[in-house]
Design an enzyme around this catalytic site. Structure first.
Site, PDB file in Angstrom:
ATOM      1  N   CYS A   2       0.797  -1.183   0.000  1.00  0.00           N
ATOM      2  CA  CYS A   2       0.000   0.000   0.000  1.00  0.00           C
ATOM      3  C   CYS A   2       0.853   1.267   0.000  1.00  0.00           C
ATOM      4  O   CYS A   2       0.494   2.223  -0.656  1.00  0.00           O
ATOM      5  CB  CYS A   2      -0.902  -0.055   1.212  1.00  0.00           C
ATOM      6  SG  CYS A   2      -2.259   1.036   1.151  1.00  0.00           S
ATOM      7  N   ARG A  27      -3.252   4.795   5.042  1.00  0.00           N
ATOM      8  CA  ARG A  27      -3.698   4.093   3.839  1.00  0.00           C
ATOM      9  C   ARG A  27      -4.143   2.665   4.146  1.00  0.00           C
ATOM     10  O   ARG A  27      -4.752   2.013   3.304  1.00  0.00           O
ATOM     11  CB  ARG A  27      -2.580   4.088   2.794  1.00  0.00           C
ATOM     12  CG  ARG A  27      -2.186   5.479   2.334  1.00  0.00           C
ATOM     13  CD  ARG A  27      -0.915   5.452   1.524  1.00  0.00           C
ATOM     14  NE  ARG A  27      -1.122   4.831   0.219  1.00  0.00           N
ATOM     15  CZ  ARG A  27      -1.426   5.504  -0.876  1.00  0.00           C
ATOM     16  NH1 ARG A  27      -1.577   6.809  -0.827  1.00  0.00           N
ATOM     17  NH2 ARG A  27      -1.579   4.898  -2.024  1.00  0.00           N
ATOM     18  N   TRP A  74      -0.483  -4.063   2.203  1.00  0.00           N
ATOM     19  CA  TRP A  74      -1.874  -4.484   2.364  1.00  0.00           C
ATOM     20  C   TRP A  74      -2.008  -5.759   1.540  1.00  0.00           C
ATOM     21  O   TRP A  74      -1.887  -5.743   0.323  1.00  0.00           O
ATOM     22  CB  TRP A  74      -2.815  -3.391   1.869  1.00  0.00           C
ATOM     23  CG  TRP A  74      -4.277  -3.651   2.054  1.00  0.00           C
ATOM     24  CD1 TRP A  74      -5.000  -3.529   3.197  1.00  0.00           C
ATOM     25  CD2 TRP A  74      -5.215  -4.048   1.034  1.00  0.00           C
ATOM     26  NE1 TRP A  74      -6.321  -3.813   2.965  1.00  0.00           N
ATOM     27  CE2 TRP A  74      -6.481  -4.133   1.645  1.00  0.00           C
ATOM     28  CE3 TRP A  74      -5.104  -4.328  -0.325  1.00  0.00           C
ATOM     29  CZ2 TRP A  74      -7.622  -4.502   0.939  1.00  0.00           C
ATOM     30  CZ3 TRP A  74      -6.238  -4.691  -1.029  1.00  0.00           C
ATOM     31  CH2 TRP A  74      -7.482  -4.777  -0.392  1.00  0.00           C
ATOM     32  N   ASN A 100       3.776  -1.735  -5.090  1.00  0.00           N
ATOM     33  CA  ASN A 100       2.325  -1.584  -4.972  1.00  0.00           C
ATOM     34  C   ASN A 100       1.695  -2.046  -6.281  1.00  0.00           C
ATOM     35  O   ASN A 100       2.224  -1.752  -7.351  1.00  0.00           O
ATOM     36  CB  ASN A 100       1.924  -0.129  -4.725  1.00  0.00           C
ATOM     37  CG  ASN A 100       2.260   0.333  -3.329  1.00  0.00           C
ATOM     38  OD1 ASN A 100       2.508  -0.487  -2.440  1.00  0.00           O
ATOM     39  ND2 ASN A 100       2.277   1.629  -3.118  1.00  0.00           N
ATOM     40  N   GLY A 101       0.540  -2.700  -6.191  1.00  0.00           N
ATOM     41  CA  GLY A 101      -0.127  -3.166  -7.401  1.00  0.00           C
ATOM     42  C   GLY A 101      -0.215  -4.682  -7.438  1.00  0.00           C
ATOM     43  O   GLY A 101       0.034  -5.367  -6.432  1.00  0.00           O
ATOM     44  N   GLU A 481     -24.651   5.345   2.754  1.00  0.00           N
ATOM     45  CA  GLU A 481     -23.365   5.822   3.249  1.00  0.00           C
ATOM     46  C   GLU A 481     -23.280   5.701   4.766  1.00  0.00           C
ATOM     47  O   GLU A 481     -22.228   5.330   5.308  1.00  0.00           O
ATOM     48  CB  GLU A 481     -23.148   7.270   2.813  1.00  0.00           C
ATOM     49  CG  GLU A 481     -21.894   7.934   3.377  1.00  0.00           C
ATOM     50  CD  GLU A 481     -20.603   7.270   2.928  1.00  0.00           C
ATOM     51  OE1 GLU A 481     -19.556   7.600   3.498  1.00  0.00           O
ATOM     52  OE2 GLU A 481     -20.640   6.412   2.018  1.00  0.00           O
ATOM     53  N   LYS A 485     -20.404   3.514   6.681  1.00  0.00           N
ATOM     54  CA  LYS A 485     -19.512   4.047   7.704  1.00  0.00           C
ATOM     55  C   LYS A 485     -19.517   3.161   8.944  1.00  0.00           C
ATOM     56  O   LYS A 485     -18.477   2.884   9.534  1.00  0.00           O
ATOM     57  CB  LYS A 485     -19.934   5.478   8.083  1.00  0.00           C
ATOM     58  CG  LYS A 485     -19.521   6.522   7.091  1.00  0.00           C
ATOM     59  CD  LYS A 485     -18.014   6.683   7.053  1.00  0.00           C
ATOM     60  CE  LYS A 485     -17.521   7.107   5.672  1.00  0.00           C
ATOM     61  NZ  LYS A 485     -17.539   6.092   4.647  1.00  0.00           N
ATOM     62  N   GLU A 488     -17.726  -0.229   8.135  1.00  0.00           N
ATOM     63  CA  GLU A 488     -16.288  -0.026   7.935  1.00  0.00           C
ATOM     64  C   GLU A 488     -15.554   0.144   9.255  1.00  0.00           C
ATOM     65  O   GLU A 488     -14.476  -0.417   9.459  1.00  0.00           O
ATOM     66  CB  GLU A 488     -16.046   1.246   7.107  1.00  0.00           C
ATOM     67  CG  GLU A 488     -16.277   1.123   5.629  1.00  0.00           C
ATOM     68  CD  GLU A 488     -15.975   2.435   4.920  1.00  0.00           C
ATOM     69  OE1 GLU A 488     -15.297   2.395   3.892  1.00  0.00           O
ATOM     70  OE2 GLU A 488     -16.408   3.509   5.401  1.00  0.00           O
ATOM     71  N   HIS A 504     -40.211  -5.467   1.640  1.00  0.00           N
ATOM     72  CA  HIS A 504     -39.926  -6.504   0.653  1.00  0.00           C
ATOM     73  C   HIS A 504     -38.764  -7.393   1.078  1.00  0.00           C
ATOM     74  O   HIS A 504     -38.061  -7.952   0.230  1.00  0.00           O
ATOM     75  CB  HIS A 504     -39.638  -5.867  -0.708  1.00  0.00           C
ATOM     76  CG  HIS A 504     -40.808  -5.151  -1.291  1.00  0.00           C
ATOM     77  ND1 HIS A 504     -41.961  -5.785  -1.682  1.00  0.00           N
ATOM     78  CD2 HIS A 504     -41.007  -3.829  -1.524  1.00  0.00           C
ATOM     79  CE1 HIS A 504     -42.821  -4.896  -2.149  1.00  0.00           C
ATOM     80  NE2 HIS A 504     -42.273  -3.698  -2.053  1.00  0.00           N
ATOM     81  N   LYS A 603      -6.823   3.033   2.102  1.00  0.00           N
ATOM     82  CA  LYS A 603      -7.362   4.350   1.747  1.00  0.00           C
ATOM     83  C   LYS A 603      -7.520   4.502   0.245  1.00  0.00           C
ATOM     84  O   LYS A 603      -8.554   4.926  -0.243  1.00  0.00           O
ATOM     85  CB  LYS A 603      -6.428   5.442   2.285  1.00  0.00           C
ATOM     86  CG  LYS A 603      -6.937   6.868   2.016  1.00  0.00           C
ATOM     87  CD  LYS A 603      -8.234   7.142   2.734  1.00  0.00           C
ATOM     88  CE  LYS A 603      -8.709   8.552   2.540  1.00  0.00           C
ATOM     89  NZ  LYS A 603     -10.052   8.776   3.097  1.00  0.00           N
TER      90      LYS A 603
END
Length: 608
Positions: A2, A27, A74, A100-101, A481, A485, A488, A504, A603
């Protein structure tokens, strides 16, 4: 991924690397490590867990190397263990890499290298890079990296050091951000400006398929096809103070509290009261082009996707232009229909989100006009779009986005007014919406003063295992949202639904143990939402209502109520999200969670 940081100069690199890695903690990561060259030896130290574990490991070691690279990982390939942590080295122990990647063809490359006698000790895709560079190394590290990367499929931001070249770092990027820091008698490389801002505010953003050779005296940049280029040095205009906590216990709380300021920043210099319209010069589109837009596609991920849904509601309602919102991760694979009169908006806080970048590139391949809404100046999305609007939220350190979300909504509100005034919206209507927008920062300040009140409500519910969030119209994406939150940050299972959809399916979950957060301001669908509350109470559910000041009726129907100021429907999401952010924050703190760095999250997600 990361985080990456590298240093070459006269100073001891170790404290600089550790400090840089700490600046990248926001991050998200699960292990950390450094590689330094000292006395004809590569010293590698790495540890699973927090950077404090790495610090403890090197505390008693006398390392004073003037060149080094560091990484926070990460996990993508292989568990978060000491051995899988970066940096990774080749068989000879002479080449070290941080990355990274994701290397998508790592399995075939690994098989090829094993046939050549290479032995692998980790589960990562990154280790393949170290061996592949080693396979092509003939005394020229830059050339070895160049040849190796031509064999790689996938994304990378890498920094490489070699024992035979103790005076240089080689860096390269494709789809994962890297910046070079330009210092005096020292130079840096990092995945984020935050890691090096203490030492320099002059940076060069590497573009895709560019490589850099960095020495103490300077750096050169070339493309992977060996074309030499003259990099543009840019000045960073935000300070180190902006990424410190400023006396708050967590970055997230600081960033929630900054929203009156960041919302003012988003509208500063952009409101045209005399025209009932707005000024957005960064769009780079002429009046005629804006008038010809027949359809808008918005693509984003996570919190930015929720902001996009609000943008859809606003633009369709007021500008009367059809809007579709797509998850960026699905957009590129769905072969979307894009015609010459379509406009594609891509939204990302970091401007580096891999899925969103991929969607942008797919849209451009199809000939679309693409505009970006992002926070990070100089980011990939900012550079690759045809134009766009910066949200000016400043650095956002908390992994769970807050102030960027509201700023993204605010910018879309401005775009809505601009498009609507070009079509059918009257001057008077435009003036009313601008007046409503101008009041929002003060109304958000009023909500932030309710912090202690919301904390007391959090104390009643923080031990619950499930939450339901309900809203209608513009407040449906706010419910999504709010639920995001909470899940998370606190790891509580939470779901957001349109209030009318409760019957429903989700209604089956409601009992005395299920808190339900209902967004019930006095808007166009207020009476309908009140009926939904009655259905919840009939099943003994606990209701936390977000309601409009002066609404005494709702207080008698629910368990708890948080009042928000009266405002036009147009700006309600900007106000109603604030108590949901604070509720999630306080519940998470009470549960002992790591608010700024939730587990398993990053992040800027630069992998697909």
């Amino acid at each position: 991924m990361c985080g990456i940081v590298g240093y070459i100069g006269e100073k001891n690199s170790v404290p600089i690397l550790i400090e840089g890695l700490k600046k990248l903690e926001y991050r998200g990561y699960d292990s950390a490590g450094i590689a330094c060259i000292e006395n004809s030896d590569i010293i590698i130290q790495k540890a699973a867990g927090k950077i404090s574990a790495l610090e403890a490991q090197i505390k008693d070691k006398d390392i004073s190397a003037r060149l080094g690279i560091g990484h926070t990982r990460w996990a993508t390939h292989g568990e978060p263990t000491d051995i899988n942590a970066h940096p990774h080295i080749d068989d000879s122990g002479r080449i070290a890499v941080v990355h990274n990647g994701i290397i998508e063809n790592y399995k075939s490359l690994k098989t090829l290298l094993q046939k050549k006698g290479h032995i692998f000790i980790t589960d990562t895709d990154t280790e393949i890079l170290a061996h592949l560079i080693s396979e092509h190394y003939n005394g020229d590290l830059l050339e070895a990296v160049r040849i190796a990367l031509n064999q790689v499929d996938g994304t990378y931001g890498i920094a490489v050091v070699c024992l035979d070249s103790p005076d240089r770092i080689v860096a390269a990027r494709l789809g994962s951000p890297l910046v070079i820091g330009n210092g005096e008698g020292e130079n840096f490389v990092a995945s984020d400006v935050a890691a090096i801002l203490r030492y320099t505010n002059q940076v060069v953003y590497l573009e895709d398929r560019e490589l850099a050779e960095i020495t103490q005296e300077g750096f050169t940049v070339s493309r992977i096809d060996r074309t030499t280029i003259s990099p543009k040095i840019e000045d960073i205009n935000w300070s180190l103070d902006m990424i410190e906590k400023g006396g708050y216990p967590h970055f997230m709380l600081k960033e929630i509290m900054e929203q009156p300021t960041t919302l003012r920043n988003a509208i500063r210099g952009r409101l045209k009261f005399e025209d009932g319209s707005v000024r957005l010069n960064g769009l780079n589109l002429q009046y005629k082009e804006l008038c010809q837009i027949k359809r808008i596609l918005i693509t984003a991920c996570g919190t930015s996707w929720h902001a996009s849904l609000i943008g859809e509601y606003l633009i369709e309602e007021h500008a009367r232009i059809p809007v579709e919102v797509e998850y960026a991760s699905e957009f590129r694979y769905r072969n979307p229909i894009i015609d010459p009169d379509s406009l594609v908006l891509v939204i990302s806080q970091s401007g580096e989100t891999a899925d969103t970048l991929a969607a942008l590139r797919e849209a451009k391949r199809k000939g679309a006009t693409c505009l970006g809404i992002c926070n990070a100046v100089g980011s990939s999305i900012a550079r690759e779009t045809d134009g766009g609007v910066y949200i000016h939220a400043g650095p956002e350190i908390g992994v769970a986005s807050t102030k960027a979300f509201t700023s993204q909504i605010m910018v879309q509100s401005l775009i809505t007014i601009l498009l609507a005034r070009m079509r059918h919206m009257s001057l008077e209507q435009g003036e009313r919406l601008i007046e409503a927008i101008q009041r929002v920062p003060d109304q958000v300040s009023v909500m932030l003063e309710k912090n202690e009140e919301i904390k007391q409500i959090a104390e009643k519910y923080y031990q619950k295992d499930n939450f339901l969030y309900l809203g209608r119209g513009l407040n449906f994406p706010v419910a999504l949202e709010g639920a995001l939150k909470l899940k998370e940050l606190s790891y509580i299972h939470a779901e957001g639904y349109p209030a009318a959809e409760m019957k429903h399916g989700p209604i089956a979950l409601i009992d005395e143990n299920m808190p339900v957060v209902v967004l019930a301001p006095k808007d166009a669908v207020y009476e309908k939402v009140m009926s939904n509350i009655q259905e919840i109470k009939a099943r003994r559910g606990n209701v936390i209502a977000i309601a409009t000041e002066g609404d005494t009726e709702i207080a008698s129907m629910v368990n708890d109520v948080i009042y928000i100021p009266k405002a036009r429907d147009f700006v309600l999401p900007l106000i109603s999200i604030i108590p949901l952010q604070l509720l999630a924050y306080h519940i998470s703190v009470m549960r002992g969670c790591d608010v700024d760095q939730p587990r398993n999250l990053a992040k800027s997600v630069t992998v697909e």
